[in-house]
Design a protein around this motif. Structure first.
Motif, PDB file in Angstrom:
ATOM      1  N   VAL A 114      65.257  15.551   2.933  1.00  0.00           N
ATOM      2  CA  VAL A 114      66.142  16.382   2.113  1.00  0.00           C
ATOM      3  C   VAL A 114      65.279  17.169   1.134  1.00  0.00           C
ATOM      4  O   VAL A 114      64.489  16.594   0.383  1.00  0.00           O
ATOM      5  CB  VAL A 114      67.173  15.525   1.347  1.00  0.00           C
ATOM      6  CG1 VAL A 114      68.034  16.398   0.451  1.00  0.00           C
ATOM      7  CG2 VAL A 114      68.042  14.741   2.326  1.00  0.00           C
ATOM      8  N   TYR A 115      65.436  18.485   1.161  1.00  0.00           N
ATOM      9  CA  TYR A 115      64.664  19.385   0.319  1.00  0.00           C
ATOM     10  C   TYR A 115      65.622  20.061  -0.649  1.00  0.00           C
ATOM     11  O   TYR A 115      66.422  20.900  -0.245  1.00  0.00           O
ATOM     12  CB  TYR A 115      63.924  20.417   1.181  1.00  0.00           C
ATOM     13  CG  TYR A 115      62.964  19.745   2.137  1.00  0.00           C
ATOM     14  CD1 TYR A 115      61.649  19.514   1.758  1.00  0.00           C
ATOM     15  CD2 TYR A 115      63.387  19.306   3.386  1.00  0.00           C
ATOM     16  CE1 TYR A 115      60.766  18.875   2.619  1.00  0.00           C
ATOM     17  CE2 TYR A 115      62.517  18.664   4.253  1.00  0.00           C
ATOM     18  CZ  TYR A 115      61.207  18.449   3.862  1.00  0.00           C
ATOM     19  OH  TYR A 115      60.343  17.811   4.711  1.00  0.00           O
ATOM     20  N   LYS A 116      65.575  19.640  -1.931  1.00  0.00           N
ATOM     21  CA  LYS A 116      66.476  20.176  -2.944  1.00  0.00           C
ATOM     22  C   LYS A 116      65.819  21.392  -3.585  1.00  0.00           C
ATOM     23  O   LYS A 116      65.127  21.276  -4.600  1.00  0.00           O
ATOM     24  CB  LYS A 116      66.789  19.112  -3.989  1.00  0.00           C
ATOM     25  CG  LYS A 116      67.586  17.950  -3.435  1.00  0.00           C
ATOM     26  CD  LYS A 116      67.912  16.938  -4.510  1.00  0.00           C
ATOM     27  CE  LYS A 116      68.727  15.811  -3.933  1.00  0.00           C
ATOM     28  NZ  LYS A 116      69.108  14.825  -4.945  1.00  0.00           N
ATOM     29  N   GLU A 117      66.002  22.544  -2.949  1.00  0.00           N
ATOM     30  CA  GLU A 117      65.407  23.772  -3.461  1.00  0.00           C
ATOM     31  C   GLU A 117      66.131  24.984  -2.905  1.00  0.00           C
ATOM     32  O   GLU A 117      66.763  24.913  -1.864  1.00  0.00           O
ATOM     33  CB  GLU A 117      63.910  23.835  -3.148  1.00  0.00           C
ATOM     34  CG  GLU A 117      63.535  23.574  -1.707  1.00  0.00           C
ATOM     35  CD  GLU A 117      62.025  23.446  -1.513  1.00  0.00           C
ATOM     36  OE1 GLU A 117      61.268  24.291  -2.026  1.00  0.00           O
ATOM     37  OE2 GLU A 117      61.604  22.494  -0.845  1.00  0.00           O
TER      38      GLU A 117
ATOM     39  N   ILE B 285      68.328  21.320   3.789  1.00  0.00           N
ATOM     40  CA  ILE B 285      68.101  22.098   2.573  1.00  0.00           C
ATOM     41  C   ILE B 285      69.361  21.943   1.730  1.00  0.00           C
ATOM     42  O   ILE B 285      70.444  22.347   2.135  1.00  0.00           O
ATOM     43  CB  ILE B 285      67.836  23.585   2.891  1.00  0.00           C
ATOM     44  CG1 ILE B 285      66.548  23.725   3.705  1.00  0.00           C
ATOM     45  CG2 ILE B 285      67.757  24.395   1.598  1.00  0.00           C
ATOM     46  CD1 ILE B 285      66.290  25.113   4.234  1.00  0.00           C
ATOM     47  N   LYS B 286      69.201  21.290   0.585  1.00  0.00           N
ATOM     48  CA  LYS B 286      70.326  21.063  -0.325  1.00  0.00           C
ATOM     49  C   LYS B 286      70.122  21.985  -1.521  1.00  0.00           C
ATOM     50  O   LYS B 286      69.223  21.782  -2.330  1.00  0.00           O
ATOM     51  CB  LYS B 286      70.374  19.599  -0.764  1.00  0.00           C
ATOM     52  CG  LYS B 286      71.611  19.238  -1.538  1.00  0.00           C
ATOM     53  CD  LYS B 286      71.689  17.738  -1.777  1.00  0.00           C
ATOM     54  CE  LYS B 286      72.995  17.391  -2.451  1.00  0.00           C
ATOM     55  NZ  LYS B 286      73.107  15.950  -2.690  1.00  0.00           N
ATOM     56  N   SER B 287      70.945  23.012  -1.599  1.00  0.00           N
ATOM     57  CA  SER B 287      70.716  24.084  -2.561  1.00  0.00           C
ATOM     58  C   SER B 287      71.884  24.234  -3.516  1.00  0.00           C
ATOM     59  O   SER B 287      73.030  24.007  -3.147  1.00  0.00           O
ATOM     60  CB  SER B 287      70.516  25.394  -1.780  1.00  0.00           C
ATOM     61  OG  SER B 287      70.532  26.487  -2.635  1.00  0.00           O
ATOM     62  N   ASN B 288      71.578  24.650  -4.757  1.00  0.00           N
ATOM     63  CA  ASN B 288      72.660  25.004  -5.682  1.00  0.00           C
ATOM     64  C   ASN B 288      72.902  26.506  -5.647  1.00  0.00           C
ATOM     65  O   ASN B 288      73.739  27.022  -6.346  1.00  0.00           O
ATOM     66  CB  ASN B 288      72.361  24.520  -7.101  1.00  0.00           C
ATOM     67  CG  ASN B 288      71.114  25.139  -7.684  1.00  0.00           C
ATOM     68  OD1 ASN B 288      70.466  25.973  -7.058  1.00  0.00           O
ATOM     69  ND2 ASN B 288      70.757  24.709  -8.877  1.00  0.00           N
TER      70      ASN B 288
ATOM     71  N   SER C  15      75.460  22.506   0.335  1.00  0.00           N
ATOM     72  CA  SER C  15      75.568  22.948  -1.044  1.00  0.00           C
ATOM     73  C   SER C  15      75.453  21.765  -1.989  1.00  0.00           C
ATOM     74  O   SER C  15      75.966  20.680  -1.720  1.00  0.00           O
ATOM     75  CB  SER C  15      76.914  23.649  -1.238  1.00  0.00           C
ATOM     76  OG  SER C  15      77.065  24.016  -2.580  1.00  0.00           O
ATOM     77  N   ASP C  16      74.785  21.983  -3.102  1.00  0.00           N
ATOM     78  CA  ASP C  16      74.676  20.979  -4.142  1.00  0.00           C
ATOM     79  C   ASP C  16      75.788  21.153  -5.177  1.00  0.00           C
ATOM     80  O   ASP C  16      75.853  20.432  -6.145  1.00  0.00           O
ATOM     81  CB  ASP C  16      73.299  21.099  -4.802  1.00  0.00           C
ATOM     82  CG  ASP C  16      72.883  19.829  -5.508  1.00  0.00           C
ATOM     83  OD1 ASP C  16      73.426  18.760  -5.187  1.00  0.00           O
ATOM     84  OD2 ASP C  16      72.004  19.904  -6.375  1.00  0.00           O
ATOM     85  N   ILE C  17      76.638  22.157  -4.946  1.00  0.00           N
ATOM     86  CA  ILE C  17      77.753  22.440  -5.849  1.00  0.00           C
ATOM     87  C   ILE C  17      79.018  22.539  -5.015  1.00  0.00           C
ATOM     88  O   ILE C  17      78.993  22.399  -3.804  1.00  0.00           O
ATOM     89  CB  ILE C  17      77.502  23.738  -6.645  1.00  0.00           C
ATOM     90  CG1 ILE C  17      77.227  24.903  -5.691  1.00  0.00           C
ATOM     91  CG2 ILE C  17      76.334  23.576  -7.604  1.00  0.00           C
ATOM     92  CD1 ILE C  17      77.081  26.239  -6.366  1.00  0.00           C
TER      93      ILE C  17
END
Length: 127
Positions: A54-57, A80-83, A119-121
């Motif tokens: 998991v890549y939070k960017e 890819i976990k993105s905001n 999505s992180d949101i």
């Protein structure tokens, strides 16, 4: 003489080869821990392999001819976990109140394959 110079220039240009760059969220010898770090160090034409994890960017690709390829199978695809990247340049066809993207592409001839993007949101993300 001109043909010789042209031949030498063509041979020298052909010597610059694309590199394989590796990314692992666990870190490993010779690997980058973040996708953006690998992208910053890459040159036009490089192939970036991203291992499962998991890549939070938020990803921004500015170079040309970059291939970003996940190296996992079905359930083990890199995530890819993105905001989300925001700004006036972003559009969203579903809900224009929340224009966001997980991956922003500014380069040409970009390949992205074998990723799960979440999505992180509460609002969805796109490319």
């Amino acid at each position: 003489m001109l043909k010789s110079v042209f031949l030498i220039v063509c041979l020298l240009l052909g010597m610059s080869q694309a590199e394989d760059i590796w990314v692992s969220d666990e870190g490993c010898i010779g690997c980058y821990k973040h996708i953006n770090s690998a992208l910053e160090k890459s040159d036009d034409g490089d192939l970036i392999h991203v291992m499962s994890g998991v890549y939070k960017e938020n990803i921004t690709i500015t170079k040309n001819n970059i291939s970003l390829v996940g190296s996992g199978s079905c359930d083990e695809k890199p995530t890819i976990k993105s905001n989300g990247i925001t700004g006036p340049h972003m559009t969203n066809l579903i809900d224009s109140n929340y224009p966001r993207a997980a991956i922003q592409i500014k380069g040409n001839n970009i390949t992205i394959a074998n990723f799960k993007i979440i999505s992180d949101i509460q609002v969805g993300n796109g490319i």
